[in-house]
Design a protein around this motif. Structure first.
Motif, PDB file in Angstrom:
ATOM      1  N   VAL A   1       0.981  -1.211  -0.050  1.00 54.65           N
ATOM      2  CA  VAL A   1       0.003  -0.039   0.059  1.00 54.65           C
ATOM      3  C   VAL A   1       0.804   1.183   0.155  1.00 54.65           C
ATOM      4  N   VAL A   2       0.459   2.297  -0.926  1.00 54.75           N
ATOM      5  CA  VAL A   2       1.247   3.510  -0.657  1.00 54.75           C
ATOM      6  C   VAL A   2       0.174   4.467  -0.211  1.00 54.75           C
ATOM      7  N   THR A   3       0.669   5.370   0.761  1.00 52.37           N
ATOM      8  CA  THR A   3      -0.251   6.411   1.101  1.00 52.37           C
ATOM      9  C   THR A   3       0.460   7.583   0.768  1.00 52.37           C
ATOM     10  N   LEU A   4      -0.824   8.453   0.519  1.00 52.14           N
ATOM     11  CA  LEU A   4      -0.361   9.774  -0.105  1.00 52.14           C
ATOM     12  C   LEU A   4      -1.331  10.809   0.428  1.00 52.14           C
ATOM     13  N   ASP A   5      -0.979  12.292   0.553  1.00 49.45           N
ATOM     14  CA  ASP A   5      -1.882  12.993   1.017  1.00 49.45           C
ATOM     15  C   ASP A   5      -2.782  13.740  -0.073  1.00 49.45           C
ATOM     16  N   GLY A   6      -3.815  14.127   0.279  1.00 45.89           N
ATOM     17  CA  GLY A   6      -4.901  14.473  -0.555  1.00 45.89           C
ATOM     18  C   GLY A   6      -4.759  16.057  -1.131  1.00 45.89           C
ATOM     19  N   ASP A   7      -3.854  16.658  -0.721  1.00 47.55           N
ATOM     20  CA  ASP A   7      -3.670  18.188  -0.804  1.00 47.55           C
ATOM     21  C   ASP A   7      -2.716  18.419  -1.870  1.00 47.55           C
ATOM     22  N   GLY A   8      -2.070  17.478  -2.593  1.00 46.49           N
ATOM     23  CA  GLY A   8      -1.188  17.754  -3.886  1.00 46.49           C
ATOM     24  C   GLY A   8       0.144  17.921  -3.264  1.00 46.49           C
ATOM     25  N   GLN A   9       0.310  17.751  -2.149  1.00 52.19           N
ATOM     26  CA  GLN A   9       1.586  18.013  -1.420  1.00 52.19           C
ATOM     27  C   GLN A   9       2.758  17.167  -2.068  1.00 52.19           C
ATOM     28  N   HIS A  10       2.470  16.006  -2.368  1.00 52.16           N
ATOM     29  CA  HIS A  10       3.199  14.747  -2.875  1.00 52.16           C
ATOM     30  C   HIS A  10       3.341  14.653  -4.500  1.00 52.16           C
ATOM     31  N   GLU A  11       4.440  14.337  -4.808  1.00 51.10           N
ATOM     32  CA  GLU A  11       4.851  14.164  -6.149  1.00 51.10           C
ATOM     33  C   GLU A  11       4.222  12.666  -6.566  1.00 51.10           C
ATOM     34  N   VAL A  12       3.067  12.647  -7.219  1.00 51.83           N
ATOM     35  CA  VAL A  12       2.754  11.203  -7.646  1.00 51.83           C
ATOM     36  C   VAL A  12       3.881  10.448  -8.353  1.00 51.83           C
ATOM     37  N   GLU A  13       4.650  11.121  -9.131  1.00 54.34           N
ATOM     38  CA  GLU A  13       5.578  10.267  -9.886  1.00 54.34           C
ATOM     39  C   GLU A  13       6.521   9.575  -8.850  1.00 54.34           C
ATOM     40  N   ASP A  14       6.713  10.249  -7.788  1.00 54.53           N
ATOM     41  CA  ASP A  14       7.728   9.705  -6.804  1.00 54.53           C
ATOM     42  C   ASP A  14       7.220   8.264  -6.362  1.00 54.53           C
ATOM     43  N   ILE A  15       5.847   7.800  -6.403  1.00 55.28           N
ATOM     44  CA  ILE A  15       5.309   6.729  -6.055  1.00 55.28           C
ATOM     45  C   ILE A  15       6.253   5.445  -6.686  1.00 55.28           C
ATOM     46  N   SER A  16       6.588   5.492  -7.678  1.00 56.89           N
ATOM     47  CA  SER A  16       7.416   4.653  -8.296  1.00 56.89           C
ATOM     48  C   SER A  16       8.788   4.276  -7.872  1.00 56.89           C
ATOM     49  N   LEU A  17       9.265   5.506  -7.205  1.00 54.30           N
ATOM     50  CA  LEU A  17      10.645   5.575  -6.469  1.00 54.30           C
ATOM     51  C   LEU A  17      10.502   4.827  -5.127  1.00 54.30           C
ATOM     52  N   LEU A  18       9.413   4.952  -4.521  1.00 55.02           N
ATOM     53  CA  LEU A  18       9.291   4.267  -3.271  1.00 55.02           C
ATOM     54  C   LEU A  18       9.223   2.754  -3.663  1.00 55.02           C
ATOM     55  N   LEU A  19       8.276   2.448  -4.856  1.00 58.55           N
ATOM     56  CA  LEU A  19       8.051   0.999  -5.098  1.00 58.55           C
ATOM     57  C   LEU A  19       9.391   0.170  -5.435  1.00 58.55           C
ATOM     58  N   GLU A  20      10.323   1.113  -6.228  1.00 55.30           N
ATOM     59  CA  GLU A  20      11.644   0.604  -6.692  1.00 55.30           C
ATOM     60  C   GLU A  20      12.346   0.394  -5.184  1.00 55.30           C
ATOM     61  N   VAL A  21      12.552   1.444  -4.533  1.00 54.60           N
ATOM     62  CA  VAL A  21      13.420   1.051  -3.021  1.00 54.60           C
ATOM     63  C   VAL A  21      12.807  -0.097  -2.276  1.00 54.60           C
ATOM     64  N   TYR A  22      11.347  -0.296  -2.560  1.00 50.51           N
ATOM     65  CA  TYR A  22      10.723  -1.351  -1.657  1.00 50.51           C
ATOM     66  C   TYR A  22      11.341  -2.727  -2.464  1.00 50.51           C
ATOM     67  N   ARG A  23      11.160  -2.840  -3.624  1.00 54.86           N
ATOM     68  CA  ARG A  23      11.433  -4.051  -4.269  1.00 54.86           C
ATOM     69  C   ARG A  23      13.161  -4.418  -4.085  1.00 54.86           C
ATOM     70  N   LYS A  24      13.979  -3.217  -4.118  1.00 52.55           N
ATOM     71  CA  LYS A  24      15.398  -3.542  -4.200  1.00 52.55           C
ATOM     72  C   LYS A  24      15.785  -3.821  -2.755  1.00 52.55           C
ATOM     73  N   THR A  25      15.534  -3.267  -1.709  1.00 56.07           N
ATOM     74  CA  THR A  25      15.776  -3.305  -0.188  1.00 56.07           C
ATOM     75  C   THR A  25      14.768  -4.598   0.410  1.00 56.07           C
ATOM     76  N   GLY A  26      13.666  -4.651   0.081  1.00 56.00           N
ATOM     77  CA  GLY A  26      12.822  -5.592   0.705  1.00 56.00           C
ATOM     78  C   GLY A  26      12.505  -5.196   2.011  1.00 56.00           C
ATOM     79  N   ALA A  27      12.460  -3.479   2.281  1.00 51.88           N
ATOM     80  CA  ALA A  27      12.162  -2.888   3.528  1.00 51.88           C
ATOM     81  C   ALA A  27      10.795  -3.298   3.730  1.00 51.88           C
TER      82      ALA A  27
END
Lengths: 220, 115
Positions: free
Chosen positions: A79-105
């Motif tokens: 699950v990825v959580t995001l704020d609804g106020d446009g504060q976060h860059e949606v593109e960066d979701i793939s960044l989180l996902l990539e780190v998750y896949r690489k590190t297994g955190a």
């Protein structure tokens, strides 16, 4: 994967955020409407989100937890959580996902300490000192939770928390889950304001309660 | 005439007991919550009717002035009761939150659920 967006009175931005996620990531999106009095639910629905409305306001963290419960029921991970106020860059979701896949955190935190004022930075260092948590951005709402993390965070133990901050991280750390931070971009909020750092009264109350909580939950 | 404190204590005890009985009768309080108050009422009546008991207990604990013991114990009793209420309240808060979450998920709206 599923994206969860807790929202309270964010009718001006929520639809845009939902549509961005649809366009760029294309995964199911759940908006938890936490007792909004405006058209947040309708706007989110129009954007294409699954909308879950709390009948009354339960707090930002409980809204996220409702989303995690939903993901758990339907066995959709992570699950990825995001704020609804446009504060976060949606593109960066793939960044989180990539780190998750690489590190297994178990948890990946999109962190942006630069956004913080000196006051907030001071509050963070103090809480870091009290709790011993090795996380820089303690309050970021931009996170990825793995299946293991979700199973722990949907327990009743996590129901008395108010924000997605030290309480959540302490529960996860206590269970030995690994938390990784990745730098992301964050913007000024287009609408709304921080639920904590909005006025002195709430800041002081927040710091007092967080300190008591941090001291009581410290690992011995 | 000044009322002796033992009579006051007895009256308070009886009043507590009667109040609790009335509240149960009117369904204002669950019978599960009444035991504590009856114990308090009984203690109060005993303290009033048999002051020797308080004196003896006070003597046993090394308290020279028995009413001090009386107040300390009463204070401790109330403290415990209120603490228990806050624990109970937190438990209820968790239950209520979980119920609202469940209902919210059951009543979710998505593209498939509308015409």
């Amino acid at each position: 994967m599923i994206v969860i967006i807790p929202a309270c009175n964010e009718e001006r931005t929520i639809r845009q955020v939902v549509e961005n996620v649809w366009r760029q990531i294309g995964c199911p999106i759940v908006v938890i409407d936490d007792g909004s009095t405006d058209d947040t639910a309708i706007e989110a629905f129009r954007g294409g989100a699954i909308v879950i409305s709390h009948g009354r306001q339960l707090g930002a963290w409980t809204a996220i937890q409702t989303g995690l419960l939903f993901a758990r029921h339907h066995r959709i991970f992570p699950v990825v959580t995001l704020d609804g106020d446009g504060q976060h860059e949606v593109e960066d979701i793939s960044l989180l996902l990539e780190v998750y896949r690489k590190t297994g955190a178990h948890v990946v935190i999109g962190s942006c300490p630069d956004r913080a004022s000196w006051m907030r930075k001071g509050a963070w260092s103090f809480l870091r000192f009290l709790t011993g948590l090795p996380v820089i951005d303690l309050t970021s709402g931009f996170r990825l939770y793995s299946k293991e993390a979700i199973e722990i965070l949907t327990s009743k133990e996590a129901l008395l928390l108010d924000y997605q901050d030290i309480g959540v991280l302490l529960i996860l750390a206590k269970r030995g889950l690994s938390i990784v931070e990745v730098p992301v971009r964050m913007y000024e909020r287009k609408a709304g304001h921080s639920r904590v750092f909005s006025n002195w009264g709430t800041v002081i109350r927040y710091m007092i309660y967080s300190s008591i909580f941090g001291i009581s939950k410290r690992s011995l | 005439m000044i009322m002796p404190y033992r009579l006051t204590s007895t009256i308070i005890g009886v009043s507590i007991a009667l109040t609790i009985l009335f509240l149960v009768r009117k369904d204002y309080i669950h019978v599960r919550h009444t035991l504590w108050w009856f114990l308090l009422a009984i203690a109060s009546i005993i303290a009033g009717a048999f002051p020797n008991v308080v004196d003896r207990i006070a003597w046993f604990f090394g308290v020279n002035y028995p009413p001090t013991l009386f107040f300390s114990l009463g204070f401790a009793a109330l403290f415990l009761k209120i603490l228990k209420m806050d624990i109970e309240l937190s438990k209820q808060e968790k239950e209520i939150k979980r119920l609202i979450q469940r209902i919210a998920i059951l009543e979710k709206r998505d593209r498939g659920s509308e015409d």
